[in-house]
Design a protein around this motif. Structure first.
Motif, PDB file in Angstrom:
ATOM      1  N   CYS A 180     -25.692 -25.225  27.118  1.00  0.00           N
ATOM      2  CA  CYS A 180     -26.627 -25.076  27.806  1.00  0.00           C
ATOM      3  C   CYS A 180     -26.565 -25.820  29.188  1.00  0.00           C
ATOM      4  O   CYS A 180     -26.296 -27.265  28.933  1.00  0.00           O
ATOM      5  CB  CYS A 180     -28.127 -25.972  27.012  1.00  0.00           C
ATOM      6  N   ASN A 181     -26.879 -25.293  30.237  1.00  0.00           N
ATOM      7  CA  ASN A 181     -26.932 -25.936  31.661  1.00  0.00           C
ATOM      8  C   ASN A 181     -28.322 -26.485  31.744  1.00  0.00           C
ATOM      9  O   ASN A 181     -29.138 -25.651  31.644  1.00  0.00           O
ATOM     10  CB  ASN A 181     -26.508 -25.027  32.619  1.00  0.00           C
ATOM     11  N   ILE A 182     -28.466 -27.753  32.565  1.00  0.00           N
ATOM     12  CA  ILE A 182     -29.646 -28.084  32.859  1.00  0.00           C
ATOM     13  C   ILE A 182     -29.636 -28.481  34.210  1.00  0.00           C
ATOM     14  O   ILE A 182     -28.907 -29.442  34.541  1.00  0.00           O
ATOM     15  CB  ILE A 182     -30.314 -29.243  31.821  1.00  0.00           C
ATOM     16  N   VAL A 183     -30.405 -28.096  35.281  1.00  0.00           N
ATOM     17  CA  VAL A 183     -30.690 -28.624  36.369  1.00  0.00           C
ATOM     18  C   VAL A 183     -32.203 -28.880  36.733  1.00  0.00           C
ATOM     19  O   VAL A 183     -32.847 -27.922  36.104  1.00  0.00           O
ATOM     20  CB  VAL A 183     -29.993 -27.466  37.504  1.00  0.00           C
ATOM     21  N   GLY A 198     -28.131 -30.374  40.517  1.00  0.00           N
ATOM     22  CA  GLY A 198     -27.598 -30.715  39.532  1.00  0.00           C
ATOM     23  C   GLY A 198     -26.311 -29.960  39.345  1.00  0.00           C
ATOM     24  O   GLY A 198     -26.247 -29.059  40.169  1.00  0.00           O
ATOM     25  N   ILE A 199     -25.656 -30.055  38.274  1.00  0.00           N
ATOM     26  CA  ILE A 199     -24.210 -29.437  38.275  1.00  0.00           C
ATOM     27  C   ILE A 199     -24.402 -28.249  37.008  1.00  0.00           C
ATOM     28  O   ILE A 199     -24.845 -28.736  36.012  1.00  0.00           O
ATOM     29  CB  ILE A 199     -22.965 -30.404  37.857  1.00  0.00           C
ATOM     30  N   LEU A 200     -23.816 -27.244  37.180  1.00  0.00           N
ATOM     31  CA  LEU A 200     -23.792 -26.270  36.065  1.00  0.00           C
ATOM     32  C   LEU A 200     -22.562 -26.517  35.540  1.00  0.00           C
ATOM     33  O   LEU A 200     -21.246 -26.321  35.935  1.00  0.00           O
ATOM     34  CB  LEU A 200     -23.568 -24.784  36.768  1.00  0.00           C
ATOM     35  N   ARG A 201     -22.477 -27.303  34.269  1.00  0.00           N
ATOM     36  CA  ARG A 201     -21.616 -27.695  33.526  1.00  0.00           C
ATOM     37  C   ARG A 201     -20.460 -26.564  32.841  1.00  0.00           C
ATOM     38  O   ARG A 201     -19.351 -26.824  32.659  1.00  0.00           O
ATOM     39  CB  ARG A 201     -21.803 -28.797  32.315  1.00  0.00           C
ATOM     40  N   PHE A 202     -21.228 -25.755  32.395  1.00  0.00           N
ATOM     41  CA  PHE A 202     -20.690 -24.540  31.646  1.00  0.00           C
ATOM     42  C   PHE A 202     -20.787 -23.196  32.310  1.00  0.00           C
ATOM     43  O   PHE A 202     -21.559 -22.898  32.874  1.00  0.00           O
ATOM     44  CB  PHE A 202     -21.497 -24.579  30.327  1.00  0.00           C
ATOM     45  N   TRP A 238     -39.984 -29.943  37.319  1.00  0.00           N
ATOM     46  CA  TRP A 238     -39.366 -28.795  36.436  1.00  0.00           C
ATOM     47  C   TRP A 238     -38.071 -28.794  36.423  1.00  0.00           C
ATOM     48  O   TRP A 238     -37.275 -29.292  37.359  1.00  0.00           O
ATOM     49  CB  TRP A 238     -40.118 -27.340  37.378  1.00  0.00           C
ATOM     50  N   TYR A 239     -37.295 -28.395  35.113  1.00  0.00           N
ATOM     51  CA  TYR A 239     -36.169 -28.252  34.782  1.00  0.00           C
ATOM     52  C   TYR A 239     -35.858 -26.807  34.244  1.00  0.00           C
ATOM     53  O   TYR A 239     -36.481 -26.084  33.584  1.00  0.00           O
ATOM     54  CB  TYR A 239     -35.599 -29.116  33.769  1.00  0.00           C
ATOM     55  N   ALA A 240     -34.724 -26.268  34.832  1.00  0.00           N
ATOM     56  CA  ALA A 240     -34.214 -24.864  34.290  1.00  0.00           C
ATOM     57  C   ALA A 240     -33.164 -25.325  33.107  1.00  0.00           C
ATOM     58  O   ALA A 240     -32.218 -26.210  33.311  1.00  0.00           O
ATOM     59  CB  ALA A 240     -33.682 -24.288  35.303  1.00  0.00           C
ATOM     60  N   HIS A 241     -33.323 -24.956  32.087  1.00  0.00           N
ATOM     61  CA  HIS A 241     -32.480 -24.806  30.859  1.00  0.00           C
ATOM     62  C   HIS A 241     -31.959 -23.449  30.614  1.00  0.00           C
ATOM     63  O   HIS A 241     -32.380 -22.655  30.514  1.00  0.00           O
ATOM     64  CB  HIS A 241     -33.302 -25.179  29.748  1.00  0.00           C
ATOM     65  N   GLN A 242     -30.536 -23.286  30.995  1.00  0.00           N
ATOM     66  CA  GLN A 242     -29.805 -21.973  30.961  1.00  0.00           C
ATOM     67  C   GLN A 242     -28.887 -22.099  29.668  1.00  0.00           C
ATOM     68  O   GLN A 242     -28.009 -22.842  29.699  1.00  0.00           O
ATOM     69  CB  GLN A 242     -29.345 -21.550  32.246  1.00  0.00           C
TER      70      GLN A 242
END
Ligand SMILES: [Zn+2]
Length: 433
Positions: A4-7, A156-160, A178-182
């Motif tokens: 999961c990427n969180i930004v 933020g950084i997309l780690r994956f 707000w945060y996006a969880h991808q």
């Protein structure tokens, strides 16, 4: 495997309004569909499936006010909430849970009764795109302002990197952000074909984790003392805020939510660092398989901490365990859960029963070796897992005790060099070693 990427999502005033409207519509649909499910459940009728919900609510104004990729995802999420409710209910009926689980809740503020903006789930990358700088979403027709998509800047950084799956925009009420969880699907790391080498990890409360590595005569202990002290401090702050709210006749506040968040986050920080340290040590010794003792052993330690702090915060151990498993998975180390069977009651060298002198010290009745109880247990797990039986190892060395200094896991020598005045906590940890 899924990661999961969180930004963080940044927004203008106008965009904030759009997000709020979307979130409110999601809540409206959730509440309407949940009302339908709860009524069915309370009447003893079957709770509608995801497909039934989709068919029934397709014409509903709340459904039609959303892009279908969002509306469907809200219903899917609701059905998942019901699935986990049924799973919990089963556990409760088998006597494995103390409290009867509550029905999936409505998204509304308990005090004001107003709908609550919680999250906006988006089904597939068809209707969103996320890169290092921006997130864009498809909008429903009435919210389009010349532009069919809402474009938001992210931080933020997309780690994956991998195949993108669903995305959730979550609103953090304590922070008003707000945060996006991808979710992304990434390929399993290729496991190199190395000669098998084993290690064992025993999870506990006083000693959070005890690590034993095949062929290494010294175990590594991660002391929990500092962490629980910090946890207790924030628990007290939470209690103070709760009693303040009680006097005012209220149940919750932004401050209270913030305190809960801080407490969980500080704990998580220490646990992430612990998992990273464990993996670093395992890699250095070229370990391929880690035997992880199941959480059941913790029950013996349950008297630890005032007011049974840990009984009510069992989630913390699950978090530690999950973080360790995830860190190992990333490093390509296999994790094998093992049942603890008498791992703390037998001497890891000769297999005879041990006597506990004080809490953490165990003495073998036959060979007279003095063990740190957790170090002994973890060596036993290593023997059990690798099924090599009790070897003729040399007398175990004193285990290496690490403690958390709020930044890193350090041995007492390192910490003595860093801080001239040792606190009573660190002296205790040193004595425990
Ligand atoms: Zn012995």
């Amino acid at each position: 495997m899924k990661r999961c990427n969180i930004v963080r999502v940044l927004f203008s005033k106008v965009q904030a309004k759009v997000l709020e409207t979307l979130g409110d519509r999601c809540a409206a649909l959730w509440n309407a569909a949940n009302f339908r499910c709860r009524r069915a459940f309370l009447k003893g009728e079957p709770v509608p499936s995801y497909a039934t919900l989709c068919a029934e609510f397709q014409g509903h104004p709340a459904y039609k006010a959303l892009p279908s990729d969002i509306a469907q995802e809200v219903l899917k999420k609701l059905r998942k909430a019901w699935n986990s409710f049924f799973a919990l209910l089963r556990l409760w009926k088998e006597g494995k849970l103390e409290k009867r689980p509550g029905l999936p809740r409505y998204w509304k503020d308990r005090r004001t009764g107003k709908r609550l903006v919680k999250l906006i789930p988006v089904k597939s990358p068809r209707s969103y795109s996320l890169d290092a700088r921006t997130l864009s979403l498809t909008l429903p027709k009435d919210l389009r302002d010349g532009n069919s998509r809402l474009v938001l800047h992210t931080k933020g950084i997309l780690r994956f990197h991998g195949a993108p799956k669903t995305l959730e925009l979550r609103y953090d009420r304590a922070k008003k952000r707000w945060y996006a969880h991808q979710v992304v699907e990434i390929p399993e790391p290729a496991r190199k074909t190395r000669p098998e080498k084993y290690a064992a990890l025993d999870l506990g409360a006083r000693v959070l984790a005890a690590l034993a590595i095949e062929g290494l005569n010294r175990q590594i202990l991660f002391s929990g003392r500092k962490i629980w002290k910090d946890f207790l401090y924030w628990t007290k702050r939470i209690a103070e805020e709760q009693s303040r709210l009680n006097r005012a006749g209220r149940k919750t506040s932004r401050q209270l939510r913030r305190l809960y968040q801080v407490r969980a986050r500080r704990l998580r920080h220490a646990f992430i660092a612990l998992a990273a340290e464990v993996v670093r040590v395992l890699k250095r010794h070229r370990v391929t398989t880690l035997f992880l003792e199941d959480l059941t052993g913790i029950r013996e330690d349950m008297d630890f901490g005032p007011k049974n702090l840990l009984v009510h915060n069992f989630w913390a151990f699950r978090m530690l365990r999950n973080l360790i498993e995830a860190a190992c998975a990333r490093a390509g180390i296999r994790v094998v859960p093992v049942e603890p069977r008498g791992t703390s009651s037998r001497c890891a060298v000769c297999g005879s029963p041990v006597k506990r002198l004080v809490r953490h010290r165990a003495v073998c009745e036959r060979c007279g070796r003095v063990w740190h109880a957790d170090a002994n247990a973890t060596v036993n797990i290593l023997h059990l897992g690798s099924s090599k039986g009790h070897g003729a190892e040399a007398t175990p060395q004193k285990p290496l005790a690490l403690r958390w200094n709020r930044h890193r896991w350090v041995s007492r020598f390192e910490s003595a060099a860093g801080t001239p005045k040792a606190t009573s906590g660190s002296r205790m940890a040193a004595r425990a070693a």
